[in-house]
Design a protein around this motif. Structure first.
Motif: not given
Length: 891
Positions: A257-267
């Motif tokens: 994953t990258c940072v967006k896929g791993k930690f950026g979905l809390d939106f």
């Protein structure tokens, strides 16, 4: 044949004992082994007895050969495993009851299987300070079992090279260089270490104490960010996303994953999500019912159509919505509005790819597959900051170079990360791509390196091309591009001499007033060297959004119907008219930028925007805002109140990727299922349902019970999707063209012949960018994306980790340019073009060349597109977002 525990089994060449045992259904416990990582042979839990070998052998690395006799469960083995586990547990505190990994911890399972609840040697803490400095990661090296999986994931899988082993003996630990904290290290928070860790030493910081694995529901979705199409598991509890995990079932990304896929979905959990329709009254948006909103939309659009004609209406479809929703959006515009004025954000990113590759090859898509990256002898990357814009593919390229035999050529005006891995880096001046590409071909033809047989059998004549490129000698090209002549020769020879060479490019090639010329030149180079139609080769545009490929495939374009069907052909159009039961417009519509221009010219009066934010994403933002404000009626359907939605007359609350079923098509033409994980917030509705409701309200029935029924309709009218059915997609999807239900999909295009028969060479001359620096605006501006944000920030700026990491925009300035301007790093500056000005922070770096600046376009308060030039490529109608003239002043 081998024998395992007194039974005979076949094996495959290259397998280890562990591989053969797993295939035979025999369980051997492991801790340091992971199928996506090289064998570590560190934990020794997987020890087995091999007849004739004095010591116990690590099954994860011991190769099988004919005649081996293996035992996996002898008393000697079990005793050895228990001693090893005792030693591990001596410094691993048993927090199982309150541990987030309870239920999925691999150490816990093995301890249970062996009947060990504590170490016979007692417990002694390592007394290492816990590192909570990262915005995303929780590092507790006291719990580390030194298996090495996180180190392998960081260094050999993701190739980010942040962590490693330090110390010796009992002082050994996993650490960053110089024992820096994670926040001060080069960690990019890709999550590879979290995915690899078998215990609780590295965890997702934001999900701590929010639930254990067995308390979660897991749902497979497609990442909503870039075009790689990573498969992710959303772990949800009580209607909230808790964490994101991955598992290797043969998908595009495996566990990466990258940072967006791993930690950026809390939106998707953000309190600012739209939850109810809004209607503007007296200049302010108020809450409304769905019926109110639908009635107003139907009335207003119908009135405008009756008064000004169908071409006074337009629709923007979305590269963030599903295939099914894009199909319905273009159907709404064509069947209900009665116009072909429908487009999507591909117009701003890869319209020139579609136009150029269709002219050259007959198909405007990526020719090869992502999995082929590591099978290329030479990779040429140009106009793509791959490790930031497509990080998983970036890691594959780094891995191919560092651990394989792949050579890398990078052609880019900025010193991107891939430059560190490149055999040759060519730093061209912005907007001079046709010149250096012609220079490559000049060298290849002058030195007889072209693929003569391939050209004769598979392509049209290259004679006219040869005449054009003859003047583009390396010395001539150096004057235009700044690339040293000998470096150009070296790179051209390297590319041309490879058995399998692949080109990967992105918007640094396409977002120019000569974008189609750039793409045609890339195609010329690939055909000239015979690098099309074979595995590990090809022309591979990296699509920017997770469904920009699908949006184009399904007809969200003004000049083609779904499946790239020719809307000007009466027979083709008739097929769609019969399927949809209505007459269709027969002339091509307008693209995104042209639609907004026509608003200002008084020709377009109503616009429906589906999950796009043109107020920030489109060039010359002041001009765009003026157009949006002039519209008689604007509808915006989105998940947040974006800058565009704030200008709307009606705002409809749609759903995120996590709240609906559907399919997405990634950059390699792979159609993949994404499953509903959560209920929509408030009264928000799935976008496909809203589009059906609006069409029905306007008198055209669109009714489906489930998105699978929409896909069935797509398959019936779009030949390249003819064999796509939900039940066939499984866990890895299918790649188009897939013309029927028996077809296995197409891994790479143009295998024996090009889509339109022969590949067509095009003679392309270099033309300079439309706007060059002068005394008033002496610097060249380029724009683009960065690792920690996406598009206009609608999703990423509502993510805690992403927005905390990069909370504001900036402009990259070369140190010498900064000295000349009297600007220091971190100071605020005013950047101006002929179209407007913004205030932003200076980031002084040698990543950009002297005389050039770079601004990421994600930040509305410092919107790079206030500055950009809206001049269009004459064929693809794509704006020149990569080159314009600016000045920078200290504030």
């Amino acid at each position: 044949m081998i024998t395992i525990d007194d039974k005979e089994y076949d094996f495959k060449p290259g397998q280890t004992v562990l591989d053969a045992a797993k295939e035979a259904g025999i369980y051997i416990p492991t801790l340091c082994y992971h199928p996506c990582l090289p064998p570590q042979s560190a934990c020794r839990i997987c020890l087995v007895e091999v007849e004739g070998v004095r010591t116990l052998c690590a099954s994860c690395s011991y190769p099988v050969k004919d005649g081996l006799i293996i035992k996996t469960k002898s008393e000697r083995i079990l005793n050895a495993r228990k001693i090893i586990l005792d030693l591990i547990l001596r410094s691993h505190e048993l927090k199982c009851v309150v541990c987030d990994k309870n239920g999925t911890c691999e150490l816990q399972k093995i301890a249970y299987d062996l009947g060990i609840d504590r170490s016979r040697f007692g417990f002694k803490s390592k007394e290492i300070a816990i590192d909570e400095s990262s915005h995303a990661l929780f590092y507790d090296m006291n719990q580390c079992i030194l298996c090495g999986r996180c180190v392998a994931a960081c260094n050999e899988l993701m190739v980010n090279e942040v962590i490693g082993f330090t110390g010796r003996g009992s002082d050994s630990k996993v650490s960053t260089a110089y024992n820096d904290s994670m926040i001060d290290s080069t960690c990019v928070m890709c999550g590879g270490c979290v995915a690899a860790c078998p215990v609780n030493a590295i965890l997702d910081k934001r999900s701590l104490a929010k639930g254990r694995s067995f308390e979660m529901e897991k749902t497979t979705v497609i990442c909503p960010y870039c075009g790689v199409g990573c498969n992710l598991n959303l772990n949800t509890r009580d209607g909230q996303l808790i964490r994101v995990t991955t598992e290797d079932f043969g998908s595009v990304n495996h566990i990466m994953t990258c940072v967006k896929g791993k930690f950026g979905l809390d939106f998707i959990n953000h309190p600012d999500r739209l939850t109810t329709p809004l209607i503007k009254e007296n200049g302010k948006l108020r809450e409304a019912t769905w019926d109110e909103a639908y009635d107003l939309i139907a009335t207003k659009f119908s009135e405008l159509k009756d008064k000004h004609g169908p071409d006074a209406l337009a629709g923007f479809s979305s590269s963030k919505c599903t295939n099914e929703e894009n199909f319905l959006m273009q159907k709404l515009v064509r069947c209900v509005f009665g116009t072909n004025n429908v487009d999507n954000c591909a117009r701003l990113c890869h319209a020139s790819t579609v136009a150029g590759l269709k002219k050259a090859f007959g198909s405007g898509a990526m020719t090869n597959s992502i999995s082929e990256v590591e099978r290329s002898d030479v990779i040429l990357v140009t106009g793509s900051n791959t490790t930031e814009a497509h990080p998983v593919i970036g890691s594959m390229i780094k891995r191919a170079v560092k651990y394989g035999n792949t050579k890398l050529i990078v052609v880019d005006p900025r010193e991107i990360e891939l430059v560190k891995f490149a055999d040759v880096w060519l730093r061209q001046k912005n907007g001079t791509d046709v010149a250096w590409l012609n220079g490559f071909m000049n060298v290849i033809l002058e030195e007889g390196l072209e693929a003569g047989e391939f050209i004769r059998e598979r392509c049209t004549s290259s004679d006219e091309l040869a005449k054009i490129v003859k003047k583009y000698t390396p010395e001539y090209v150096e004057k235009i591009t700044g690339i040293p002549a000998e470096d150009l020769r070296k790179a051209a020879r390297l590319y041309a001499s490879a058995d399998k060479a692949a080109i990967y490019y992105a918007m640094g090639i396409t977002q120019h007033s000569t974008g189609t010329d750039n793409v045609l030149s890339v195609a010329n180079l690939a055909m000239l060297t015979g690098n099309v139609g074979f595995e590990g080769t090809g022309v591979n545009p990296l699509r920017g959004q997770n469904n920009v490929q699908g949006a184009c495939d399904l007809g969200a374009l003004p000049n083609t119907l779904p499946g790239y069907s020719d809307l000007t052909n009466p027979e083709v159009r008739g097929k769609f008219e019969k399927a949809w039961g209505t007459k269709l417009p027969d002339k091509a519509g307008l693209g995104v930028v042209e639609i907004l221009n026509n608003v200002l010219d008084g020709n377009i009066h109503g616009l429906y925007v589906l999950a796009e934010n043109p107020a920030v994403s489109d060039p010359d933002s002041n001009h765009v805002k003026e157009a949006l404000e002039k519209l008689d009626f604007l509808v915006v359907q989105d998940i947040f109140l974006t800058e565009t939605a704030q200008l709307a007359d009606v705002v409809l609350p749609g759903t995120s990727f996590a709240e609906k079923d559907g399919t997405f098509t990634n950059t390699e033409r792979r159609i993949q299922r994404s499953y509903k994980a959560l209920a929509p917030p408030g009264s928000a509705r799935p976008d496909w349902q809203i589009l059906c409701d609006v069409a029905s309200k306007m008198g055209f029935k669109m009714s489906y019970n489930h998105p699978s029924e929409i896909m069935d309709e797509i398959a019936s009218v779009a030949p390249i999707y003819g064999g796509i059915q939900y039940q066939r997609l499984g866990t890895v999807g299918l790649q188009w063209p897939c013309p029927d239900s028996q077809h296995p999909g197409t891994k790479y295009l143009h295998k024996n012949k090009f889509t339109h028969g022969k590949g067509i060479f095009h003679e392309v001359e270099f033309l300079p960018p439309a706007e060059l620096p002068d005394k008033d605006y002496p610097l060249v501006l380029s724009t683009g994306r960065i690792l920690y944000h996406f598009h206009t920030g609608t999703m990423s700026r509502h993510s805690y980790t992403l927005d905390k990491t990069v909370p504001e925009g900036y402009v990259e300035i070369h140190p010498e340019t900064a000295v000349e301007l009297g600007v220091e790093d971190g100071e605020y500056v005013k950047v101006s073009s002929r179209r407007g000005s913004i205030k932003t922070k200076a980031f002084v770096t040698e990543m950009v060349a002297k005389g050039s600046v770079f601004i990421p376009f994600h930040f509305a308060e410092a919107a790079a597109n206030v500055l950009t030039n809206p001049v269009l490529d004459p064929i693809a109608k794509i704006p020149e977002l990569k080159v314009c003239a600016v000045k920078v002043e200290k504030v």
